[in-house]
Design a protein around this motif. Structure first.
Motif, PDB file in Angstrom:
ATOM      1  N   SER A  25       0.834  -1.264  -0.242  1.00 29.60           N
ATOM      2  CA  SER A  25       0.170  -0.062  -0.208  1.00 29.60           C
ATOM      3  C   SER A  25       0.794   1.384  -0.186  1.00 29.60           C
ATOM      4  N   SER A  26       2.076   1.013   0.605  1.00 33.14           N
ATOM      5  CA  SER A  26       3.008   2.248   0.586  1.00 33.14           C
ATOM      6  C   SER A  26       4.388   1.843   0.821  1.00 33.14           C
ATOM      7  N   THR A  27       5.331   2.594   0.314  1.00 35.96           N
ATOM      8  CA  THR A  27       6.660   2.468   0.615  1.00 35.96           C
ATOM      9  C   THR A  27       7.388   3.267   1.088  1.00 35.96           C
ATOM     10  N   HIS A  28       8.519   3.198   1.951  1.00 38.12           N
ATOM     11  CA  HIS A  28       9.211   4.175   2.855  1.00 38.12           C
ATOM     12  C   HIS A  28      10.711   4.036   2.982  1.00 38.12           C
ATOM     13  N   ASP A  29      11.388   4.811   3.113  1.00 39.03           N
ATOM     14  CA  ASP A  29      12.791   5.137   3.476  1.00 39.03           C
ATOM     15  C   ASP A  29      13.291   4.529   4.685  1.00 39.03           C
ATOM     16  N   THR A  30      12.314   4.513   5.721  1.00 36.72           N
ATOM     17  CA  THR A  30      12.686   4.300   7.075  1.00 36.72           C
ATOM     18  C   THR A  30      11.574   3.203   7.783  1.00 36.72           C
ATOM     19  N   LYS A  31      12.098   2.282   8.444  1.00 33.77           N
ATOM     20  CA  LYS A  31      11.217   1.720   9.274  1.00 33.77           C
ATOM     21  C   LYS A  31      10.216   2.492  10.129  1.00 33.77           C
ATOM     22  N   GLU A  32      10.670   3.512  10.700  1.00 31.17           N
ATOM     23  CA  GLU A  32       9.897   4.467  11.569  1.00 31.17           C
ATOM     24  C   GLU A  32       8.737   5.121  10.681  1.00 31.17           C
ATOM     25  N   GLU A  33       9.042   5.348   9.482  1.00 29.38           N
ATOM     26  CA  GLU A  33       7.978   5.902   8.625  1.00 29.38           C
ATOM     27  C   GLU A  33       6.738   4.807   8.167  1.00 29.38           C
ATOM     28  N   ALA A  34       7.468   3.737   8.091  1.00 34.76           N
ATOM     29  CA  ALA A  34       6.434   2.656   7.656  1.00 34.76           C
ATOM     30  C   ALA A  34       5.743   2.076   8.803  1.00 34.76           C
ATOM     31  N   VAL A  35       6.244   2.028  10.010  1.00 37.48           N
ATOM     32  CA  VAL A  35       5.539   1.744  11.177  1.00 37.48           C
ATOM     33  C   VAL A  35       4.145   2.660  11.625  1.00 37.48           C
ATOM     34  N   ALA A  36       4.646   4.009  11.390  1.00 34.21           N
ATOM     35  CA  ALA A  36       3.672   5.008  11.424  1.00 34.21           C
ATOM     36  C   ALA A  36       2.569   4.914  10.444  1.00 34.21           C
ATOM     37  N   LYS A  37       2.827   4.438   9.409  1.00 32.86           N
ATOM     38  CA  LYS A  37       1.847   4.480   8.306  1.00 32.86           C
ATOM     39  C   LYS A  37       1.014   3.144   8.624  1.00 32.86           C
ATOM     40  N   GLY A  38       1.596   2.240   8.782  1.00 33.35           N
ATOM     41  CA  GLY A  38       0.970   0.676   9.241  1.00 33.35           C
ATOM     42  C   GLY A  38      -0.051   1.036  10.358  1.00 33.35           C
ATOM     43  N   ARG A  39       0.486   1.604  11.522  1.00 38.02           N
ATOM     44  CA  ARG A  39      -0.367   1.828  12.699  1.00 38.02           C
ATOM     45  C   ARG A  39      -1.643   2.628  12.440  1.00 38.02           C
ATOM     46  N   GLU A  40      -1.365   3.809  11.467  1.00 45.93           N
ATOM     47  CA  GLU A  40      -2.588   4.540  10.908  1.00 45.93           C
ATOM     48  C   GLU A  40      -3.720   3.481  10.456  1.00 45.93           C
ATOM     49  N   MET A  41      -3.041   3.015   9.417  1.00 48.34           N
ATOM     50  CA  MET A  41      -3.850   2.056   8.719  1.00 48.34           C
ATOM     51  C   MET A  41      -4.543   1.112   9.369  1.00 48.34           C
ATOM     52  N   ALA A  42      -3.985   0.567  10.263  1.00 44.00           N
ATOM     53  CA  ALA A  42      -4.749  -0.590  11.157  1.00 44.00           C
ATOM     54  C   ALA A  42      -5.654  -0.040  12.040  1.00 44.00           C
ATOM     55  N   ILE A  43      -5.353   1.220  12.881  1.00 44.01           N
ATOM     56  CA  ILE A  43      -6.457   1.935  13.401  1.00 44.01           C
ATOM     57  C   ILE A  43      -7.679   2.144  12.695  1.00 44.01           C
ATOM     58  N   GLU A  44      -7.537   2.682  11.456  1.00 42.02           N
ATOM     59  CA  GLU A  44      -8.529   3.083  10.694  1.00 42.02           C
ATOM     60  C   GLU A  44      -9.531   1.727  10.360  1.00 42.02           C
ATOM     61  N   ARG A  45      -8.812   0.855  10.059  1.00 41.05           N
ATOM     62  CA  ARG A  45      -9.484  -0.371   9.971  1.00 41.05           C
ATOM     63  C   ARG A  45      -9.865  -1.461  10.937  1.00 41.05           C
ATOM     64  N   GLY A  46      -9.350  -1.023  12.003  1.00 40.29           N
ATOM     65  CA  GLY A  46      -9.634  -1.706  13.382  1.00 40.29           C
ATOM     66  C   GLY A  46      -9.382  -3.297  13.383  1.00 40.29           C
TER      67      GLY A  46
END
Length: 75
Positions: A25-46
């Protein structure tokens, strides 16, 4: 319930993908950026957010909302 969200490293890039999708769904240069996006997506989807280490092993799992966590262990 929609698929869980996974954050992982592949081809020198950190990626976030919804389970069942063939592409990230998204690509990132750092793990921190990817984790933040993943957290956001998981919260939205429950759903659960699975964060993998560089070697592919599971480093962390978080369930959203927290009240849906299947574990009976406090903490």
């Amino acid at each position: 319930m929609q698929g869980d969200v996974e954050t992982y490293h592949e081809n020198d890039t950190w990626k976030t993908k919804v389970e069942g999708n063939s592409q990230a769904s998204s690509t990132h240069d750092t793990k921190e950026e990817a984790v933040a996006k993943g957290r956001e997506m998981a919260i939205e989807r429950g759903v659960e957010h699975v964060i993998r280490n560089l070697d592919g092993t599971i480093g962390e799992k978080n369930t959203y909302p927290r009240s849906s966590d299947p574990r009976d262990i406090p903490g």
